[in-house]
Scaffold this active site. Structure first.
Site, PDB file in Angstrom:
ATOM      1  N   CYS A   1       0.789  -1.222   0.000  1.00 20.40           N
ATOM      2  CA  CYS A   1       0.000   0.000   0.000  1.00 20.40           C
ATOM      3  C   CYS A   1       0.826   1.279   0.000  1.00 20.40           C
ATOM      4  O   CYS A   1       0.470   2.232  -0.643  1.00 20.40           O
ATOM      5  CB  CYS A   1      -0.929  -0.007   1.203  1.00 20.40           C
ATOM      6  SG  CYS A   1      -2.066   1.379   1.187  1.00 20.40           S
TER       7      CYS A   1
ATOM      8  N   GLU B   1      -1.847  -2.398   5.103  1.00 17.01           N
ATOM      9  CA  GLU B   1      -2.670  -2.525   3.901  1.00 17.01           C
ATOM     10  C   GLU B   1      -4.104  -2.117   4.267  1.00 17.01           C
ATOM     11  O   GLU B   1      -4.517  -2.227   5.434  1.00 17.01           O
ATOM     12  CB  GLU B   1      -2.681  -3.967   3.378  1.00 17.01           C
ATOM     13  CG  GLU B   1      -1.317  -4.517   2.986  1.00 17.01           C
ATOM     14  CD  GLU B   1      -0.746  -3.902   1.726  1.00 17.01           C
ATOM     15  OE1 GLU B   1      -1.443  -3.053   1.112  1.00 17.01           O
ATOM     16  OE2 GLU B   1       0.380  -4.243   1.353  1.00 17.01           O
TER      17      GLU B   1
END
Length: 226
Positions: A2, A105
């Site tokens: 991410c 994430e």
């Protein structure tokens, strides 16, 4: 992956995880970094070899070649492309390790906002991530163009169904081999393609949604919420 990670321990904790006996050239400081939610463009402690010594510098997360002024710096490089990608040709020979405590994430679970998850090693040891970059050394003073990228790999269908990419993480022995300037490029490519740590080495859990706010730092960001 991410684009959020934690690097809150001190440089000496990360050196211990690498198990390198060589003297340390330390430009990263001795105090804990306290970065619980580090974002792209953050200065992070990066390890590389300078001759026989291990060196630590604070280097920006994100890099682009000098000719790519029309492109934003990249923070990650895909493992199956990086060795032959012209974008990274200038830094592919410059291997480094970024030691982190965890990364985050975000998962769409049907609510109004995505749910953040924290991913860390089950044994709580630092995570040694393969990286390449442009960074200071004996011949190169710190420069505004310095930076590094994390190498990411396919997480075999998605790490815990959270994301389909993960950092290329190495055990201490392979991290030392990756850092060693004497390691041939072909061997370095083999390490990053085939010998990264398995998903089973990691655990994950939900954390509070304030993760992602660059002004919000603290240990509460890595506390499980259930």
């Amino acid at each position: 992956m991410c684009g959020r990670l934690s690097q809150y321990r001190s440089i000496h904790d990360f050196v211990a995880a690498l198990s390198i006996q060589n003297a340390l050239i330390n430009y990263a400081g001795d105090q804990p970094f306290g970065l619980y939610d580090a974002t792209p463009s953050t200065q992070l402690a990066l390890f590389h070899m300078e001759g026989q010594f291990l060196r630590a510098d604070m280097v920006r997360w994100g890099w682009r070649p000098h000719w790519a002024t029309d492109r934003a710096p990249l923070i990650n490089a895909w493992v199956d492309r990086v060795a032959r990608n012209p974008f990274f040709s200038a830094i592919w020979p410059h291997r480094a390790i970024i030691a982190i405590d965890n990364w985050f994430e975000w998962v769409d679970e049907g609510g109004p906002k995505k749910q953040p998850y924290l991913i860390r090693r089950k044994d709580r040891a630092p995570i040694l991530c393969a990286a390449i970059g442009q960074y200071p050394n004996a011949e190169h003073e710190p420069d505004e163009n310095d930076g590094f990228v994390l190498i990411t790999a396919d997480s075999t269908g998605g790490m815990v169904d959270i994301h389909d990419r993960q950092p290329v993480t190495l055990n201490a022995e392979l991290a030392r081999e990756w850092l060693n300037p004497a390691t041939p490029k072909e061997r370095a490519e083999q390490i990053m393609l085939l010998q990264w740590e398995p998903i089973e080495a990691f655990e994950w859990f939900k954390v509070d949604r304030p993760v992602g706010n660059v002004q919000n730092q603290g240990a509460h960001l890595i506390t499980p919420t259930g």
